[in-house]
Design a protein around this motif. Structure first.
Motif, PDB file in Angstrom:
ATOM      1  N   GLN A  28      58.831  55.658  46.977  1.00 54.13           N
ATOM      2  CA  GLN A  28      57.559  55.359  46.341  1.00 54.13           C
ATOM      3  C   GLN A  28      56.770  54.365  47.181  1.00 54.13           C
ATOM      4  O   GLN A  28      57.351  53.443  47.767  1.00 54.13           O
ATOM      5  N   ASP A  88      62.694  52.716  44.007  1.00 57.29           N
ATOM      6  CA  ASP A  88      62.741  53.959  44.768  1.00 57.29           C
ATOM      7  C   ASP A  88      62.017  53.748  46.082  1.00 57.29           C
ATOM      8  O   ASP A  88      60.808  53.534  46.118  1.00 57.29           O
ATOM      9  N   ASP A 132      62.739  52.399  31.942  1.00 55.56           N
ATOM     10  CA  ASP A 132      63.473  53.198  32.916  1.00 55.56           C
ATOM     11  C   ASP A 132      62.552  53.716  34.019  1.00 55.56           C
ATOM     12  O   ASP A 132      62.908  53.713  35.202  1.00 55.56           O
ATOM     13  N   ARG A 133      61.356  54.153  33.635  1.00 47.92           N
ATOM     14  CA  ARG A 133      60.422  54.693  34.630  1.00 47.92           C
ATOM     15  C   ARG A 133      59.925  53.596  35.569  1.00 47.92           C
ATOM     16  O   ARG A 133      59.829  53.799  36.782  1.00 47.92           O
ATOM     17  N   THR A 142      61.878  54.313  27.586  1.00 43.53           N
ATOM     18  CA  THR A 142      61.418  55.265  28.598  1.00 43.53           C
ATOM     19  C   THR A 142      60.526  54.584  29.625  1.00 43.53           C
ATOM     20  O   THR A 142      60.658  54.808  30.835  1.00 43.53           O
ATOM     21  N   VAL A 143      59.607  53.723  29.157  1.00 39.03           N
ATOM     22  CA  VAL A 143      58.722  53.003  30.078  1.00 39.03           C
ATOM     23  C   VAL A 143      59.534  52.087  30.996  1.00 39.03           C
ATOM     24  O   VAL A 143      59.284  52.007  32.206  1.00 39.03           O
ATOM     25  N   ALA A 146      62.669  52.738  37.981  1.00 40.66           N
ATOM     26  CA  ALA A 146      62.825  53.805  38.970  1.00 40.66           C
ATOM     27  C   ALA A 146      61.734  53.727  40.038  1.00 40.66           C
ATOM     28  O   ALA A 146      61.994  53.894  41.225  1.00 40.66           O
ATOM     29  N   LEU A 147      60.505  53.472  39.617  1.00 39.62           N
ATOM     30  CA  LEU A 147      59.406  53.358  40.575  1.00 39.62           C
ATOM     31  C   LEU A 147      59.562  52.129  41.459  1.00 39.62           C
ATOM     32  O   LEU A 147      59.262  52.149  42.650  1.00 39.62           O
TER      33      LEU A 147
END
Length: 302
Positions: free
Chosen positions: A294, A291, A283-284, A280-281, A287-288
Motif C-alpha cells: 500500500q 501492508d 482490521d482494515r 471491521t474498520v 491491514a492498510l
C-alpha cells in the motif's frame, strides 16, 4: 389411591408444558454453556452447586424459550416474572446478602491502590484480579450458597425450581453484558464505585504547586495576503514525525462505557452491529497500515 396420597405427601406435581410467550426474554445461547465471561460462569456455578439437575435442565429450557417476562436487578435482590403452565405468571425473588458499608470501604481502599482497576472499570471491563481484591478485603465478590435466598410463588417445593433457575441463567447472560450488576447485587452501583475510587485517588494525589504563568511575547503573525503563493507549502521539517498504529487495548471501550442507546428499539442488536462495524474498520485500517504494497505503508511505525 395410595399413589395419589404419596404424591401429595412428597409435593409431587405432574410434568406440564408452560404457556407459550411471545415477547419474553430469550437466552442468547441456544445450546451448551451459559455465560461467556469468567464472571458470568462463576455466577452460574453457584446455582449448579445446589443440585436438582432435572429442574436446572428445565430452567435452561425455559430461559431459551423466552418464558421469563421481566427481570429487575437492585441492591441485594432480583425480582422477576416467569410464565409457567398456569395462567398467572409466577413471581420469582432472588436475594443476595449485600456487603456492609465497612466492608465496601475496605474493598474501595484496595481498589484505589491500583490505577488499572479504575481504568478498566471505566471501560466496562471486569478485571480478573478484582476477585483477589475482594478477598484481600476479607469478603467475596461472588455469593456462596449461604448468601443466596431463592423464592418462587409456584407450588414446586424444590429450591431452586425451574422458574428460579431460568431467571438465574438469564442473569448470567446479563452479567456478560454488564458486569457491574454483580457489584449492584453486592450493594453498590457502578456510579457509586467509580465515584468512591476517584475520591480515594484524588485524596492520595499530592497537592499541585501553584506556578505563576510566565508572560510570553505575542507572536508575530505574517499576514495571509503577504505571500499567497506559498500558502500550501510545508514550513517545518517533519522528518522525525512518526505514527504508532495498533489495535485498541480494550475493544469498543467507548461503546461499553456509554452502554446501549436510549433511542434504539433494539439496543442489543444496535450495539452488536456497531461492534462488528468497528472491528471491521480496525482490521482494515491495520491491514492498510502494515501492508508494504500500500502507498505510504512503510512510513508507519508499528
Amino acid at each position: 389411591m395410595a399413589r395419589r396420597k404419596q404424591n401429595r405427601y412428597w409435593g409431587y406435581f405432574p410434568r406440564s408444558s408452560p404457556i407459550p410467550v411471545k415477547n419474553g426474554i430469550k437466552a442468547r445461547t441456544r445450546r451448551g454453556q451459559f455465560g461467556e465471561h469468567w464472571w458470568a460462569q462463576r455466577w452460574i456455578a453457584v446455582l449448579e452447586s445446589f443440585g436438582w439437575d432435572n429442574r436446572l435442565q428445565r430452567g435452561r429450557t425455559y430461559a431459551r424459550k423466552g418464558q421469563v417476562l421481566s427481570i429487575n436487578v437492585g441492591p441485594g435482590r432480583v425480582t422477576a416474572r416467569v410464565q409457567g403452565s398456569r395462567r398467572a405468571p409466577y413471581s420469582v425473588r432472588i436475594e443476595i446478602v449485600p456487603l456492609r458499608d465497612d466492608q465496601w470501604e475496605r474493598v474501595i481502599d484496595a481498589m484505589a491502590q491500583q490505577a488499572i482497576f479504575a481504568a478498566q472499570l471505566l471501560a466496562g471491563e471486569m478485571p480478573p484480579e478484582i476477585e483477589r481484591v475482594f478477598q484481600v478485603a476479607g469478603v467475596s465478590l461472588f455469593p456462596t450458597s449461604k448468601d443466596v435466598a431463592m423464592n418462587c410463588s409456584c407450588p414446586d417445593w424444590a429450591v431452586p425450581c425451574k422458574h428460579v433457575a431460568a431467571v438465574y441463567y438469564l442473569l448470567g447472560e446479563e452479567f456478560d453484558r454488564d458486569p457491574f450488576l454483580l457489584l449492584t447485587l453486592r450493594g453498590r452501583t457502578r456510579d457509586q464505585v467509580i465515584a468512591a475510587l476517584r475520591a480515594r485517588r484524588a485524596a492520595a494525589a499530592p497537592p499541585a504547586e501553584e506556578v505563576a504563568p510566565e508572560e510570553e511575547p505575542e507572536p508575530q503573525v505574517e499576514p495571509l495576503e503577504a505571500d499567497l503563493s506559498r500558502f500550501w507549502e510545508m514550513r517545518g521539517n517533519l522528518g522525525g514525525f512518526r505514527v504508532a498504529i495498533a489495535a485498541p487495548p480494550v475493544e469498543t471501550a467507548l461503546l461499553k462505557r456509554l452502554g446501549p442507546p436510549s433511542f434504539s428499539q433494539r439496543p442489543e442488536a444496535f450495539i452488536g452491529a456497531l461492534t462488528l462495524a468497528y472491528a471491521t474498520v480496525t482490521d482494515r485500517a491495520l491491514a492498510l497500515a502494515f501492508d508494504e504494497d500500500q502507498p505510504g505503508g512503510s512510513d508507519v511505525e508499528p
